[in-house]
Design a protein around this motif. Sequence first.
Motif, PDB file in Angstrom:
ATOM      1  N   GLY A 189      41.733  43.993  47.646  1.00  0.00           N
ATOM      2  CA  GLY A 189      41.136  44.634  46.491  1.00  0.00           C
ATOM      3  C   GLY A 189      40.351  43.632  45.677  1.00  0.00           C
ATOM      4  N   PHE A 190      39.032  43.624  45.847  1.00  0.00           N
ATOM      5  CA  PHE A 190      38.178  42.615  45.196  1.00  0.00           C
ATOM      6  C   PHE A 190      37.020  43.295  44.483  1.00  0.00           C
ATOM      7  N   GLU A 191      36.732  42.838  43.254  1.00  0.00           N
ATOM      8  CA  GLU A 191      35.578  43.313  42.489  1.00  0.00           C
ATOM      9  C   GLU A 191      34.887  42.137  41.829  1.00  0.00           C
ATOM     10  N   GLN A 192      33.579  42.299  41.596  1.00  0.00           N
ATOM     11  CA  GLN A 192      32.819  41.246  40.930  1.00  0.00           C
ATOM     12  C   GLN A 192      31.648  41.854  40.170  1.00  0.00           C
ATOM     13  N   TYR A 193      31.460  41.409  38.926  1.00  0.00           N
ATOM     14  CA  TYR A 193      30.368  41.905  38.090  1.00  0.00           C
ATOM     15  C   TYR A 193      30.162  40.938  36.928  1.00  0.00           C
ATOM     16  N   ALA A 194      29.052  41.087  36.213  1.00  0.00           N
ATOM     17  CA  ALA A 194      28.726  40.207  35.093  1.00  0.00           C
ATOM     18  C   ALA A 194      29.240  40.793  33.784  1.00  0.00           C
ATOM     19  N   VAL A 219      29.053  33.588  26.170  1.00  0.00           N
ATOM     20  CA  VAL A 219      28.841  33.007  27.490  1.00  0.00           C
ATOM     21  C   VAL A 219      28.748  34.134  28.508  1.00  0.00           C
ATOM     22  N   VAL A 220      27.669  34.144  29.299  1.00  0.00           N
ATOM     23  CA  VAL A 220      27.540  35.111  30.386  1.00  0.00           C
ATOM     24  C   VAL A 220      28.386  34.621  31.562  1.00  0.00           C
ATOM     25  N   VAL A 221      29.282  35.469  32.038  1.00  0.00           N
ATOM     26  CA  VAL A 221      30.207  35.061  33.093  1.00  0.00           C
ATOM     27  C   VAL A 221      30.190  36.040  34.258  1.00  0.00           C
ATOM     28  N   ILE A 222      30.653  35.549  35.402  1.00  0.00           N
ATOM     29  CA  ILE A 222      30.895  36.374  36.581  1.00  0.00           C
ATOM     30  C   ILE A 222      32.380  36.722  36.561  1.00  0.00           C
ATOM     31  N   VAL A 223      32.690  37.991  36.451  1.00  0.00           N
ATOM     32  CA  VAL A 223      34.088  38.432  36.474  1.00  0.00           C
ATOM     33  C   VAL A 223      34.485  38.713  37.925  1.00  0.00           C
ATOM     34  N   SER A 224      35.516  38.021  38.394  1.00  0.00           N
ATOM     35  CA  SER A 224      36.065  38.259  39.733  1.00  0.00           C
ATOM     36  C   SER A 224      37.480  38.787  39.570  1.00  0.00           C
ATOM     37  N   ALA A 225      37.723  39.992  40.053  1.00  0.00           N
ATOM     38  CA  ALA A 225      39.043  40.620  39.935  1.00  0.00           C
ATOM     39  C   ALA A 225      39.624  40.860  41.320  1.00  0.00           C
ATOM     40  N   ASP A 276      37.023  34.682  34.786  1.00  0.00           N
ATOM     41  CA  ASP A 276      35.669  34.676  34.235  1.00  0.00           C
ATOM     42  C   ASP A 276      35.055  33.306  34.491  1.00  0.00           C
ATOM     43  N   SER A 277      33.994  33.246  35.307  1.00  0.00           N
ATOM     44  CA  SER A 277      33.394  31.985  35.743  1.00  0.00           C
ATOM     45  C   SER A 277      31.891  31.991  35.500  1.00  0.00           C
ATOM     46  N   ASP A 278      31.320  30.775  35.405  1.00  0.00           N
ATOM     47  CA  ASP A 278      29.856  30.690  35.422  1.00  0.00           C
ATOM     48  C   ASP A 278      29.357  29.998  36.683  1.00  0.00           C
ATOM     49  N   VAL A 279      30.272  29.384  37.453  1.00  0.00           N
ATOM     50  CA  VAL A 279      29.924  28.793  38.753  1.00  0.00           C
ATOM     51  C   VAL A 279      31.076  29.038  39.713  1.00  0.00           C
ATOM     52  N   ILE A 280      30.759  29.524  40.930  1.00  0.00           N
ATOM     53  CA  ILE A 280      31.746  29.728  41.989  1.00  0.00           C
ATOM     54  C   ILE A 280      31.153  29.206  43.290  1.00  0.00           C
ATOM     55  N   SER A 281      31.936  28.431  44.047  1.00  0.00           N
ATOM     56  CA  SER A 281      31.461  27.970  45.356  1.00  0.00           C
ATOM     57  C   SER A 281      32.602  28.015  46.354  1.00  0.00           C
ATOM     58  N   ALA A 341      30.326  47.341  32.761  1.00  0.00           N
ATOM     59  CA  ALA A 341      29.537  48.274  31.958  1.00  0.00           C
ATOM     60  C   ALA A 341      28.608  49.104  32.848  1.00  0.00           C
ATOM     61  N   VAL A 342      28.195  50.253  32.343  1.00  0.00           N
ATOM     62  CA  VAL A 342      27.269  51.133  33.071  1.00  0.00           C
ATOM     63  C   VAL A 342      25.929  50.417  33.260  1.00  0.00           C
ATOM     64  N   GLY A 343      25.400  50.483  34.478  1.00  0.00           N
ATOM     65  CA  GLY A 343      24.104  49.893  34.765  1.00  0.00           C
ATOM     66  C   GLY A 343      24.145  48.429  35.158  1.00  0.00           C
ATOM     67  N   VAL A 344      25.333  47.820  35.158  1.00  0.00           N
ATOM     68  CA  VAL A 344      25.472  46.411  35.530  1.00  0.00           C
ATOM     69  C   VAL A 344      25.700  46.296  37.032  1.00  0.00           C
ATOM     70  N   PHE A 345      25.055  45.316  37.654  1.00  0.00           N
ATOM     71  CA  PHE A 345      25.207  45.065  39.088  1.00  0.00           C
ATOM     72  C   PHE A 345      26.652  44.685  39.393  1.00  0.00           C
ATOM     73  N   GLY A 346      27.201  45.312  40.421  1.00  0.00           N
ATOM     74  CA  GLY A 346      28.560  44.997  40.829  1.00  0.00           C
ATOM     75  C   GLY A 346      28.711  45.008  42.334  1.00  0.00           C
ATOM     76  N   GLN A 347      29.798  44.442  42.799  1.00  0.00           N
ATOM     77  CA  GLN A 347      30.127  44.512  44.223  1.00  0.00           C
ATOM     78  C   GLN A 347      31.639  44.528  44.365  1.00  0.00           C
ATOM     79  N   GLN A 348      32.102  45.106  45.475  1.00  0.00           N
ATOM     80  CA  GLN A 348      33.544  45.174  45.708  1.00  0.00           C
ATOM     81  C   GLN A 348      33.808  45.164  47.204  1.00  0.00           C
ATOM     82  N   ALA A 349      35.028  44.784  47.547  1.00  0.00           N
ATOM     83  CA  ALA A 349      35.415  44.716  48.957  1.00  0.00           C
ATOM     84  C   ALA A 349      36.885  45.056  49.095  1.00  0.00           C
ATOM     85  N   GLU A 350      37.233  45.497  50.301  1.00  0.00           N
ATOM     86  CA  GLU A 350      38.630  45.818  50.594  1.00  0.00           C
ATOM     87  C   GLU A 350      39.468  44.548  50.664  1.00  0.00           C
TER      88      GLU A 350
END
Length: 201
Positions: A59-64, A83-89, A128-133, A159-168
């Motif tokens: 169960g993985f999600e990611q969005y700004a 701070v603008v962050v990448i949220v990884s859940a 909440d990250s600003d760099v992930i590698s 939020a509505v309209g924000v780019f997101g991605q998710q994976a099993e």
Amino acid sequence: MSPTRLGRTRWRRFGAMLLGGLVATTALILLTGKGVLAASFSISGMPFVVTSPKLHGYGFEQYAELDHMAPDSPNEGDTGGQVVVIVSAIRDAQLDGLCQSIALGGINLKLTAGSPTNKVTADTLVVDSDVISGNADFKNIDIGQDASTLNRVPGKQGAVGVFGQQAEEVTINNLRQNNYATTAVTFHLPSLHMSFTSDGC
């Protein structure tokens, strides 16, 4: 003229108000614990490094998102306290060891825990990250989904309209993150060690 009685307490009304407050507080705690509500707080604005040889999760999600510092924080610099962050859940996460360090002016506060045979585990891990590698592999990934419709991690949407991605499922080897916040419903850190050191992660 009878003297005015001071300090009279209406115990029934007081009890009703107290009980109502306790019920509301208990409900919020339970909902947060179950991942229905997100636990939010003002960030310190001091980034910290997290590394792990391997992270695996279901169960993985990611969005700004936009994180906020407390008003008049000395760390806001020219950011305005935002701070603008990448949220990884991740719903269920396992890490083959964990290192976390924060630079404190010439010295580092460093935390280590776990190993490949005694893993760090977390339930509803949100970072909440600003760099992930790292080297990442995903199973059944959806890229470009509206962040408000993500459903792999209960209670976590953007939020509505924000780019997101998710994976099993997600696997990241040689993970390195520059983070501003971490939350989890549960966080198991076997062989935890924390100290001040000259080197970070």
